[in-house]
Write an enzyme that holds these catalytic residues in place. Structure first.
Site, PDB file in Angstrom:
ATOM      1  N   ASP A 662     -20.580 -26.758 -16.109  1.00 36.05           N
ATOM      2  CA  ASP A 662     -20.719 -26.816 -17.554  1.00 36.05           C
ATOM      3  C   ASP A 662     -19.386 -26.523 -18.245  1.00 36.05           C
ATOM      4  O   ASP A 662     -18.994 -27.213 -19.190  1.00 36.05           O
ATOM      5  CB  ASP A 662     -21.786 -25.825 -18.014  1.00 36.05           C
ATOM      6  CG  ASP A 662     -22.002 -25.863 -19.521  1.00 36.05           C
ATOM      7  OD1 ASP A 662     -22.378 -26.935 -20.020  1.00 36.05           O
ATOM      8  OD2 ASP A 662     -21.773 -24.842 -20.184  1.00 36.05           O
ATOM      9  N   LYS A 666     -16.930 -29.004 -20.661  1.00 33.48           N
ATOM     10  CA  LYS A 666     -16.410 -28.603 -21.975  1.00 33.48           C
ATOM     11  C   LYS A 666     -14.891 -28.694 -22.018  1.00 33.48           C
ATOM     12  O   LYS A 666     -14.307 -29.139 -23.016  1.00 33.48           O
ATOM     13  CB  LYS A 666     -16.868 -27.174 -22.285  1.00 33.48           C
ATOM     14  CG  LYS A 666     -18.371 -27.052 -22.495  1.00 33.48           C
ATOM     15  CD  LYS A 666     -18.790 -25.597 -22.699  1.00 33.48           C
ATOM     16  CE  LYS A 666     -20.290 -25.482 -22.931  1.00 33.48           C
ATOM     17  NZ  LYS A 666     -20.748 -24.077 -23.065  1.00 33.48           N
TER      18      LYS A 666
END
Length: 806
Positions: A662, A666
């Site tokens: 994750d 980003k």
């Protein structure tokens, strides 16, 4: 004297006709001197045209005629309409036999609808004890010989009207046929579209009436047709000049010729509602009103003729030849638009004259085709004209830009010499939507923004509740009406053009239907929904593939789904090219940092020319909480992880957080905001999950947290004094080179007193280093996780989009 005019809808059987009789009765009881002009009742004119067409095409028409007859007779059993029905049957039989009819014959057919109407109204008034006289206006209004659109002989008509009313007035109410007249040979003629209004206007002028009262099915003249624009507002007063502009540009309540006789005598015209007699309607007088946009009007049943030819540039007399050819064929032109760089002329004419116009022009310019001075004469017949009466060119960019944002591209543009009225020619199927877009933009009424929300889990469901709870305040504060018209999951969609309410969960369960993406865009198109935004609150790769189609179908995009910005770079670029092509926006502030203004800040710095040299930070609110707590307290790692899971900070399977995937996504998103050409595989990721636990079932992993304790305890104890652990993303290297960046995601030890080290709770923190700021980074810090925060960030993007589109 007052002249009252009643339209066909007002005279329909039942409430309409009852209301008309009651209004006339009240006027008589109040001892007002009145004359009444009536149109054909209900849809009589249209019905007679249909029967005539069936007769000429040798189709069975007697059933239609019988239905027409029964409807007309149902209003009053006493009135004798034998003569009119006999005339109609005789004409229809002749037309069927010949297989043809002239405009003269058509005028005779349509006149019967008016004659039936005056007989019916007069008879009903007589039953009420009112002296009423059914008056055939063919005895009064004398015209030229142009059947279908005759022009009155004013002098002769005035003489006939004045003499007739001297002989038939006093306590008698004359019920006069609208729309029809007669030529010098006493042959029936008609006055053209909405000619009954013209009849009433002529009578008012000839009789020096105190006022002309035009009774319709609406409360007056509106800022737009209320049947097409729900937010249209009634206009209380207009000047004759403004009304004339509205009439010329298609306002159906008025006839383009109606205003002139009233203007010459300064006779007020009041538009009233038959079904709401207490409303004061719209008053039209010679007094000028405040400047500004008054209304949107529509010309329908028109065609666009385009004449193109490079060789005509600079040639004298082309326009004269063009208009002469049309004039000879009795074809009127309502709008002209002319180009110069490549000679082109666009003309708006009546649709019924389109074929005749093309033939006439091709004949006139036959030699110019041979010399190739003219390339093409073409016709587009599925068009409408929207005229903005009172629109100045100084502010025209606002409604024009709003149309383009909604993928409505005008075919032709024209303004008056004064620059105070603007007309746009658009495709007919876009008319309804275009009117709503323009109306919402220029009248200060709340602009409607229609939302389709995909995904209603933790974030999506919270967002829906936030929008519903805040919609009323936002409309008051920003004049923006947020309307959720679609809520969808992977299986079902709930649709409501008027807005989905607070019981959406049960409604989706009970009324949701299986769907394909096109069903939603088709629904929006069918219901003419404007200012469309699609909101993706899923985490679905499959749904991201719909982005290109949504943009093409007219949607702006808002997304909390990070996948679209982190899959292959080709798709990334293709999406942005599509956004540029269709003039659409894509906002995704919550992709990094939940509700923090991070992406906007980086975009602003980068686009302003600021050289960003490094971005580092704690990107995950979940991992922020875990390592902030683990570093500050003497607790095993497994306990902190379990606590984060129990509080909902992590995903149900914490490996999705601990893997670093994750954070990697980003970080890649930020890299691409700086125009770096990286892919996800370019990110160096430290996976915090031991190899042996990466592939086991989720249930087994959730029981194995203790296996993480030793390694993390060792890492914690091996730090320098005054240091703490943070899981960071780091973008550095030569960021001016599209291929020069390095992207690392790893667990690091930082001084406790540093901004990263001082982080508390589940906050995220980002350090942005630039050349101008040197060693002092721009720091953005705040809540980095949680459904409320993320949903609020998505909500912020929606509101930013509404500002962009203003």
């Amino acid at each position: 004297m007052k002249v009252l005019k009643f339209g066909g809808k007002s005279l329909a059987n039942g409430k309409g006709l009852d209301s008309v009789i009651a209004i006339i009765e009240d006027k008589v009881k109040a001892k007002e001197q009145i004359a009444v002009v009536v149109s054909a009742r209900g849809g009589a004119t249209d019905e007679l045209e249909v029967i005539l067409e069936k007769a000429v095409n040798n189709q069975h028409y007697l059933d239609d005629f019988e239905s027409f007859k029964n409807y007309q007779e149902a209003a009053n059993a006493v009135v004798d309409l034998t003569e009119e029905f006999k005339t109609l049957l005789k004409i229809f039989e002749g037309v069927k036999l010949l297989g043809d009819y002239s405009k003269k014959i058509k005028d005779e057919v349509l006149a019967q609808g008016e004659l039936i109407s005056v007989k019916t109204v007069a008879s009903l008034l007589i039953e009420k004890g009112i002296k009423a006289n059914a008056t055939d206006s063919r005895l009064l209004i004398k015209t030229d010989d142009v059947f279908g659109n005759a022009q009155p002989n004013t002098k002769a008509s005035k003489e006939h009207v004045v003499n007739y009313f001297k002989a038939h007035n006093g306590t008698t109410v004359n019920i006069v046929t609208g729309f029809i007249g007669s030529n010098n040979a006493n042959q029936t003629t008609t006055l053209g579209r909405n000619g009954s209004n013209y009849t009433a206007s002529l009578l008012a002028s000839f009789l020096n009436a105190e006022e002309l009262q035009n009774y319709t099915h609406v409360n007056g003249i509106y800022t737009a047709n209320p049947d097409l624009v729900a937010d249209a507002k009634k206009i209380s007063e207009l000047s004759f000049t403004e009304a004339n502009e509205l009439a010329n540009f298609g306002t159906t309540i008025l006839h383009a010729k109606t205003i002139i006789p009233l203007l010459e005598k300064n006779i007020p015209l009041r538009i009233l509602n038959t079904f709401n007699p207490n409303d004061h309607g719209t008053l039209i007088t010679g007094n000028s009103t405040k400047k500004g946009i008054k209304s949107l009007s529509v010309l329908d049943d028109v065609a666009l003729i385009n004449i193109e030819g490079r060789g005509l540039l600079g040639k004298v007399g082309v326009d004269a030849r063009l208009f002469n050819a049309l004039s000879i064929n009795n074809i009127s032109v309502s709008i002209v638009s002319q180009g110069s760089s490549e000679r082109g002329i666009g003309l708006i004419i009546p649709l019924e004259d389109a074929t005749k116009a093309v033939i006439a022009l091709e004949k006139e310019f036959e030699t110019d085709f041979y010399s190739q001075d003219i390339n093409k004469i073409s016709v587009i017949d599925d068009v409408s004209v929207i005229s903005i009466v009172g629109q100045s060119l100084r502010s025209f960019h606002k409604p024009f830009n709003a149309l383009i944002k909604n993928q409505i591209e005008p075919l032709l543009f024209n303004n008056t010499i004064t620059g105070e009225n603007v007309s746009l020619v658009i495709k007919k199927h876009q008319l309804h939507k275009a009117l709503n877009v323009i109306h919402g933009e220029i009248f200060g009424i709340s602009k409607k923004v229609n939302l389709a929300i995909f995904g209603h889990g933790t974030v999506g469901g919270t967002l829906i509740e936030q929008i519903i709870a805040s919609a009323e305040k936002i409309e008051k504060r920003k004049s923006i009406k947020l309307n959720i018209f679609a809520i969808a999951n992977s299986k079902k969609v709930l649709l409501n053009k008027d807005g989905i309410s607070g019981d959406w969960k049960s409604q989706l369960t009970e009324n949701g239907k299986a769907y394909e993406l096109n069903d939603i865009s088709n629904y929006a198109e069918t219901h003419h929904l404007e200012n469309l935004i699609a909101i993706d609150n899923t985490s679905s790769l499959e749904f991201v593939s719909n982005y290109l189609k949504l943009v093409e179908q007219g949607f702006d995009l808002v997304s909390s789904n990070k996948i679209a910005n982190t899959i292959d770079f080709n798709f990334y670029n293709e999406l942005r090219a599509s956004l540029a092509k269709y003039n659409k926006n894509y906002l995704y502030e919550t992709n990094v940092g939940a509700g923090l203004p991070l992406i906007d800040t980086i975009k602003l710095l980068h686009h302003s020319g600021e050289n960003i040299v490094r971005i580092r930070g704690v990107f995950s609110g979940s991992l922020s909480y875990i390592f902030n707590t683990f570093s500050a307290e003497e607790v095993p790692f497994s306990g902190v992880l379990q606590e984060a899971l129990d509080k909902g900070y992590t995903e149900p399977n914490p490996r999705e957080d601990l893997s670093g995937a994750d954070v990697a996504r980003k970080l890649l998103i930020l890299a691409r905001e700086l125009d770096l050409h990286n892919e996800l595989e370019d990110v160096n990721v430290e996976n915090l999950i031991p190899v042996g636990l990466r592939e086991v079932e989720t249930a087994e992993f959730l029981k194995s947290f203790n296996q993480l304790n030793d390694s993390f305890k060792t890492t914690k104890l091996s730090q320098k004094e005054g240091h703490v652990l943070r899981y960071v993303g780091d973008l550095y290297g030569d960021l001016s080179d599209e291929n020069g960046a390095k992207l690392d995601v790893k667990l690091v030890s930082v001084p406790k007193e540093s901004p990263l080290g001082a982080l508390k709770g589940a906050d995220s923190l980002f350090e942005i280093y630039t050349e101008s700021y040197g060693d002092q980074p721009i720091i953005i810090q705040g809540a980095g996780a949680g459904a409320e925060v993320t949903a609020r960030g998505v909500f912020g993007d929606i509101l930013r989009l509404t500002d962009k589109n203003n």
